[in-house]
Design an enzyme around this catalytic site. Structure first.
Site, PDB file in Angstrom:
ATOM      1  N   HIS A   1       0.837  -1.203   0.000  1.00 56.91           N
ATOM      2  CA  HIS A   1       0.000   0.000   0.000  1.00 56.91           C
ATOM      3  C   HIS A   1       0.877   1.260   0.000  1.00 56.91           C
ATOM      4  CE1 HIS A   1      -3.030  -2.663   2.359  1.00 56.91           C
ATOM      5  NE2 HIS A   1      -3.559  -2.484   1.168  1.00 56.91           N
TER       6      HIS A   1
ATOM      7  N   LYS B   1     -17.657  -6.312   5.677  1.00 52.04           N
ATOM      8  CA  LYS B   1     -16.313  -6.889   5.575  1.00 52.04           C
ATOM      9  C   LYS B   1     -15.646  -6.713   6.933  1.00 52.04           C
ATOM     10  CE  LYS B   1     -12.403  -6.733   2.341  1.00 52.04           C
ATOM     11  NZ  LYS B   1     -11.733  -5.938   1.316  1.00 52.04           N
TER      12      LYS B   1
ATOM     13  N   ARG C   1      -2.337  -6.252  -8.406  1.00 50.36           N
ATOM     14  CA  ARG C   1      -1.297  -7.257  -8.189  1.00 50.36           C
ATOM     15  C   ARG C   1      -1.436  -8.419  -9.153  1.00 50.36           C
ATOM     16  NH1 ARG C   1      -3.090  -7.550  -2.069  1.00 50.36           N
ATOM     17  NH2 ARG C   1      -4.959  -7.115  -3.249  1.00 50.36           N
TER      18      ARG C   1
ATOM     19  N   SER D   1      -2.786  -7.644   3.043  1.00 52.90           N
ATOM     20  CA  SER D   1      -3.024  -7.498   4.489  1.00 52.90           C
ATOM     21  C   SER D   1      -3.322  -8.856   5.102  1.00 52.90           C
ATOM     22  CB  SER D   1      -4.193  -6.553   4.734  1.00 52.90           C
ATOM     23  OG  SER D   1      -3.897  -5.274   4.247  1.00 52.90           O
TER      24      SER D   1
END
Ligand code: ADP
Length: 160
Positions: free
Chosen positions: A17, A41, A90, A128
């Site tokens: 990030h 979430k 990614r 994460s």
């Protein structure tokens, strides 16, 4: 003034990030890092913790602001008079998901663009969730998150 929004969960912020933030901040006058307060979430770090970890990691970056938002991203973008949303890519699976989001946001707010930055190869495996899993199992998270938040992440997630 060119304002760009970088939204995400940042649960917690990783060096992937940070790389996107540094690169995105060069493309605008102000970059707003916006932590999503998304009830559906479930995050491990609270909204306040996620904002604080980002602020600590980004101290000294002059044109970067950290805040949180609830509700529709497209409304948040308009409220802040931002011209674009920026996302990191990614993998192909990131692309599929982000394309869908970009198209939804475009249909909600045609004037707001979505920009994509390709992840640096050295962070293209980093998420994460990988950091959370490693920290929980006592793995080394050196180099995966900013040094200044490493201990806090380990304390929160580690077994001891
Ligand atoms: P994560 O997928 O790690 O839970 P977020 O929901 O916080 O991440 O993601 C916010 C944005 O940051 C997304 O656009 C995501 O693709 C991007 N991103 C996440 N990790 C990286 C990384 N290692 N390199 C580049 N971009 C990333």
């Amino acid at each position: 003034m060119k304002i760009i929004i970088y939204p995400g969960s940042f649960d917690p912020v990783t060096n992937g990030h940070i790389d996107i933030i540094i690169r995105a901040a060069r493309l605008c006058d102000k970059l707003i890092v916006a932590v999503a307060n998304n009830e559906s979430k479930k995050a491990v770090f609270s909204l306040e913790e996620r904002v604080e970890l980002l602020k600590r990691s980004l101290a000294g970056m002059e044109n970067v602001e950290v805040t949180s938002f609830t509700g529709l991203l497209s409304e948040f973008v308009k409220k802040n008079k931002a011209s674009a949303i920026i996302k990191g890519l990614r993998t192909v699976s990131d692309y599929e998901y982000e394309l869908q989001m970009a198209l939804i946001n475009k249909s909600l707010s045609p004037e707001v663009e979505t920009l994509f930055l390709v992840a640096d190869i050295k962070y293209s495996f980093l998420s994460s969730s990988i950091v959370r899993e490693l920290a929980k199992l006592g793995g080394n998270i050196e180099g995966l998150v900013p040094d200044c938040i490493k201990e806090t992440v380990i304390k929160k997630l580690g077994n001891n």
